[in-house]
Write a protein that holds these residues in place. Structure first.
Motif: not given
Length: 218
Positions: A11-17
């Motif tokens: 959930g923390l990295v969803a859609g992130k680099r």
């Protein structure tokens, strides 16, 4: 308290680099055993872009053959030109000769306001303490250190990272004694004992270059 560490981190990295440190998970056979619980597989599947790093050359080669964007590298000497929204060090800092290198790398590779997420065994977990009292081996033989919150906060602040979130991760008890301890939770918390005693692992989140941080998970 977090019950599913992998789901929380996803959930923390969803859609992130994402930069993920120590992706192999001890050895490739352990990765194969975990299947869908393999951390990097779950994180790479939801990040907008991911780069994984590990020192195990043969295992990294196999992961690259499977299509994962991973490179061989030692966190203590790794040089990257890329910048990331999130750096994850999942159950790896306790294996390193230089724990501070995780924070140094994060400070070099995170965008302003980016987040370093460290997960590591919680030293005061009741199962770990109990085994020590009994004289038994209480941890993985290749762990070289255990870390408490104030120590990790000190590392972070030395590298310009601000502590933001602390999440203990519970472990479902497997033994009859463990189940009895959980069942008596209202009693021992009512006596003033902390529920942190049931945290086998802890998640620490630090923000880079942004002193005005807020808990984004309210």
């Amino acid at each position: 308290m977090v019950e599913d560490r992998v789901a929380y981190l996803a959930g923390l990295v969803a859609g992130k680099r994402l930069l993920d440190i120590g992706v192999v998970d001890h050895m490739i056979l352990e990765r194969d055993r975990k299947g869908s619980d393999w951390l990097h597989g779950q994180l790479a599947g939801v990040a907008s872009y991911s780069l994984g790093v590990d020192v195990l050359e043969d295992d990294v080669r196999r992961l690259r053959e499977e299509g994962y964007n991973v490179v061989v590298g030692d966190v203590a000497s790794l040089e990257l030109e890329e910048r990331f929204d999130v750096v994850v060090a999942g159950e790896v800092i306790e294996h390193l000769d230089s724990p501070a290198s995780v924070f140094a790398l994060a400070a070099k590779t995170l965008v302003p306001g980016g987040r370093l997420v460290v997960t590591t065994p919680y030293p005061f977990y009741v199962g770990r303490v109990w085994k020590n009292w009994r004289g038994a081996v209480s941890d993985s033989v290749d762990h070289v250190g255990l870390f408490w919150p104030s120590g990790l906060i000190e590392y972070a602040e030395r590298y310009g990272l601000t502590p933001d979130v602390f999440r203990p991760v519970t472990k479902a008890p497997g033994s009859r004694i463990g189940k009895a301890v959980v069942a008596m939770k209202p009693l021992w918390t009512g006596l003033g004992f902390s529920e942190l005693a049931m945290a086998e692992t802890a998640i620490y989140e630090f923000v880079f270059g942004n002193p005005s941080v807020t808990d984004a998970h309210d």
